[in-house]
Design an enzyme around this catalytic site. Sequence first.
Site, PDB file in Angstrom:
ATOM      1  CG  LEU A  14      33.564  25.238   4.220  1.00 11.43           C
ATOM      2  CD1 LEU A  14      33.929  25.096   5.679  1.00 11.43           C
ATOM      3  CD2 LEU A  14      33.905  23.995   3.469  1.00 11.43           C
ATOM      4  CG  HIS A  15      30.686  31.951   4.876  1.00  8.86           C
ATOM      5  ND1 HIS A  15      31.513  32.969   4.463  1.00  8.86           N
ATOM      6  CD2 HIS A  15      30.978  31.737   6.180  1.00  8.86           C
ATOM      7  CE1 HIS A  15      32.269  33.362   5.474  1.00  8.86           C
ATOM      8  NE2 HIS A  15      31.968  32.627   6.527  1.00  8.86           N
ATOM      9  CB  ALA A  16      31.676  33.120  -0.355  1.00  2.00           C
ATOM     10  CB  ALA A  19      33.842  27.722   0.275  1.00  2.05           C
TER      11      ALA A  19
END
Length: 85
Positions: A14-16, A19
Amino acid sequence: MKEFRYTIRDELGLHARPASLLVKKAGELSSRIVVVKKGRKVDARRLFGVMSLGIRCGDAIKFKLEGPKEEEEAELLKRFCENTF
């Protein structure tokens, strides 16, 4: 309170970007939504909170929903996760 677990399958975790999609989806729902990873709890509507969990591929996270539509919204959020992460 309605809870469900989800294991992240996206190899980048769940990177930027994912997310932010989760935060946006949580903002569309009326229930209070908490994301839990290894005992740490954050508000699903807070991008930096979600990112601070450092969720990676293979991590199991728990969603806790509380509100008048928690059953229905838990199913919506679960399907969202399955289709997105």
